[in-house]
Design a protein around this motif. Structure first.
Motif, PDB file in Angstrom:
ATOM      1  N   ARG A   6       0.836  -1.208   0.000  1.00 18.14           N
ATOM      2  CA  ARG A   6       0.000   0.000   0.000  1.00 18.14           C
ATOM      3  C   ARG A   6       0.871   1.259   0.000  1.00 18.14           C
ATOM      4  O   ARG A   6       1.972   1.273   0.534  1.00 18.14           O
ATOM      5  CB  ARG A   6      -0.899  -0.003   1.248  1.00 18.14           C
ATOM      6  N   ARG A   7       0.328   2.298  -0.586  1.00 16.90           N
ATOM      7  CA  ARG A   7       1.039   3.579  -0.578  1.00 16.90           C
ATOM      8  C   ARG A   7       0.641   4.374   0.670  1.00 16.90           C
ATOM      9  O   ARG A   7      -0.491   4.323   1.140  1.00 16.90           O
ATOM     10  CB  ARG A   7       0.748   4.384  -1.841  1.00 16.90           C
ATOM     11  N   HIS A   8       1.609   5.112   1.186  1.00 17.53           N
ATOM     12  CA  HIS A   8       1.406   5.990   2.339  1.00 17.53           C
ATOM     13  C   HIS A   8       2.084   7.323   2.038  1.00 17.53           C
ATOM     14  O   HIS A   8       3.077   7.378   1.309  1.00 17.53           O
ATOM     15  CB  HIS A   8       2.009   5.387   3.608  1.00 17.53           C
ATOM     16  N   HIS A   9       1.548   8.375   2.605  1.00 16.19           N
ATOM     17  CA  HIS A   9       2.115   9.705   2.361  1.00 16.19           C
ATOM     18  C   HIS A   9       2.868  10.208   3.587  1.00 16.19           C
ATOM     19  O   HIS A   9       2.365  10.130   4.712  1.00 16.19           O
ATOM     20  CB  HIS A   9       1.009  10.711   2.016  1.00 16.19           C
ATOM     21  N   CYS A  10       4.067  10.706   3.346  1.00 18.60           N
ATOM     22  CA  CYS A  10       4.808  11.393   4.398  1.00 18.60           C
ATOM     23  C   CYS A  10       4.077  12.694   4.696  1.00 18.60           C
ATOM     24  O   CYS A  10       3.753  13.455   3.777  1.00 18.60           O
ATOM     25  CB  CYS A  10       6.234  11.679   3.939  1.00 18.60           C
ATOM     26  N   ARG A  11       3.797  12.949   5.958  1.00 16.96           N
ATOM     27  CA  ARG A  11       3.017  14.150   6.321  1.00 16.96           C
ATOM     28  C   ARG A  11       3.809  15.437   6.134  1.00 16.96           C
ATOM     29  O   ARG A  11       3.220  16.507   6.038  1.00 16.96           O
ATOM     30  CB  ARG A  11       2.549  14.041   7.763  1.00 16.96           C
TER      31      ARG A  11
ATOM     32  N   ASP B 164       4.981   1.235   3.332  1.00 20.63           N
ATOM     33  CA  ASP B 164       4.919   1.264   4.793  1.00 20.63           C
ATOM     34  C   ASP B 164       6.305   1.179   5.417  1.00 20.63           C
ATOM     35  O   ASP B 164       6.610   1.885   6.383  1.00 20.63           O
ATOM     36  CB  ASP B 164       4.045   0.110   5.295  1.00 20.63           C
ATOM     37  N   THR B 165       7.163   0.323   4.863  1.00 16.87           N
ATOM     38  CA  THR B 165       8.513   0.152   5.411  1.00 16.87           C
ATOM     39  C   THR B 165       9.317   1.444   5.357  1.00 16.87           C
ATOM     40  O   THR B 165      10.050   1.775   6.295  1.00 16.87           O
ATOM     41  CB  THR B 165       9.268  -0.952   4.646  1.00 16.87           C
ATOM     42  N   CYS B 166       9.187   2.185   4.275  1.00 15.76           N
ATOM     43  CA  CYS B 166       9.968   3.409   4.085  1.00 15.76           C
ATOM     44  C   CYS B 166       9.351   4.635   4.755  1.00 15.76           C
ATOM     45  O   CYS B 166       9.908   5.739   4.672  1.00 15.76           O
ATOM     46  CB  CYS B 166      10.168   3.681   2.594  1.00 15.76           C
ATOM     47  N   SER B 167       8.203   4.459   5.394  1.00 15.74           N
ATOM     48  CA  SER B 167       7.574   5.615   6.065  1.00 15.74           C
ATOM     49  C   SER B 167       6.912   5.180   7.373  1.00 15.74           C
ATOM     50  O   SER B 167       5.875   5.714   7.749  1.00 15.74           O
ATOM     51  CB  SER B 167       6.530   6.254   5.146  1.00 15.74           C
ATOM     52  N   SER B 168       7.530   4.216   8.048  1.00 17.84           N
ATOM     53  CA  SER B 168       6.921   3.662   9.261  1.00 17.84           C
ATOM     54  C   SER B 168       7.172   4.501  10.508  1.00 17.84           C
ATOM     55  O   SER B 168       6.487   4.348  11.515  1.00 17.84           O
ATOM     56  CB  SER B 168       7.438   2.240   9.494  1.00 17.84           C
ATOM     57  N   THR B 169       8.167   5.403  10.448  1.00 22.54           N
ATOM     58  CA  THR B 169       8.512   6.207  11.622  1.00 22.54           C
ATOM     59  C   THR B 169       7.501   7.330  11.834  1.00 22.54           C
ATOM     60  O   THR B 169       7.132   8.031  10.896  1.00 22.54           O
ATOM     61  CB  THR B 169       9.916   6.827  11.465  1.00 22.54           C
TER      62      THR B 169
ATOM     63  N   HIS C  66       6.408   9.788   8.778  1.00 21.77           N
ATOM     64  CA  HIS C  66       7.485  10.500   8.080  1.00 21.77           C
ATOM     65  C   HIS C  66       8.295   9.547   7.220  1.00 21.77           C
ATOM     66  O   HIS C  66       8.469   8.376   7.571  1.00 21.77           O
ATOM     67  CB  HIS C  66       8.460  11.133   9.087  1.00 21.77           C
ATOM     68  N   CYS C  67       8.841  10.039   6.132  1.00 25.05           N
ATOM     69  CA  CYS C  67       9.849   9.301   5.390  1.00 25.05           C
ATOM     70  C   CYS C  67      11.188   9.515   6.106  1.00 25.05           C
ATOM     71  O   CYS C  67      11.288  10.349   7.017  1.00 25.05           O
ATOM     72  CB  CYS C  67       9.922   9.778   3.942  1.00 25.05           C
TER      73      CYS C  67
END
Length: 231
Positions: A57-62, A70-75, A90-91
């Motif tokens: 799934r795609r996620h957006h860095c706020r 998800d792995t690259c923006s899990s923090t 965040h990314c």
């Protein structure tokens, strides 16, 4: 619960933000929420280049609004500059930026609001070593206040400060320059260009004054960089 003059508002991803009712009263350190890159324009993760599908799934860095897996923006990190109430996704690159800014809010904004004592002189006035004022930033981060037991100077709108020059008259035991004061050029409430000179007082308050100057320098840079980025 929203404070006076503020309201809760949902961000693009549903995260809650505490925003001022009147945008003109926002903190000079705040930034507008970054618009999200539309899903159709990001078929793969910006960082790892993995393609998005039913499982990925795609996620957006706020902070930057770009698409990541998800792995690259899990923090999740606090983002007070965009007025988010809780830590948000965040990314990796934006995580480092926000963490540094959070140090500014936790340390330097606190120093500025605590205040310090300075010998103060303004444009057109003779230097007067007896004119000692306590200077501090208001709780909304918008103004600098100057007052002592007998008088008060006009407040300076932080966003009206055009330049800031740290004054140096000494060095420490390692040869590093030590701040002795600051000269700030600003526009007053009447639209006139003014210069205020603030010299650190000696004695027990000297260290506090030097710390305040370092925090003010960081605050000015943060606001200046934000202006440049937005333009």
């Amino acid at each position: 619960m929203a404070g006076e003059g503020k309201k809760l508002k949902k961000g693009f991803g549903g995260d809650m933000r505490m925003v001022p009712v009147d945008d003109s009263l926002s903190s000079p350190f705040s930034l507008p929420e970054t618009p999200w890159v539309p899903d159709a324009q990001c078929p793969k993760c910006v960082q790892c280049q993995g393609k998005f599908d039913f499982l990925t799934r795609r996620h957006h860095c706020r902070r930057c609004g770009k698409c990541f897996c998800d792995t690259c923006s899990s923090t999740k990190v606090r983002l007070p500059r965009m007025l988010f109430v809780d830590p948000v996704r965040h990314c990796a690159g934006c995580t480092n930026i926000s963490q540094k800014e959070n140090d500014f809010f936790e340390k330097h904004v606190k120093n500025l609001m605590t205040g310090a004592s300075f010998h103060v002189s303004q444009s057109g006035e003779a230097n007067n070593n007896d004119a000692i004022y306590s200077c501090k930033m208001t709780s909304d981060h918008r103004n600098l206040q100057f007052e002592n037991q007998t008088s008060r100077l006009d407040e300076i709108l932080v966003t009206n400060i055009e330049s800031l020059q740290i004054l140096v008259e000494d060095t420490d035991s390692y040869g590093n320059p030590v701040a002795s004061g600051v000269a700030m050029k600003y526009v007053d409430s009447c639209g006139e260009k003014m210069i205020i000179k603030m010299i650190v007082t000696n004695g027990q308050t000297k260290r506090q004054g030097q710390v305040w100057l370092a925090s003010m320098q960081k605050a000015f840079k943060l606001i200046h960089d934000a202006r440049t980025t937005i333009r």
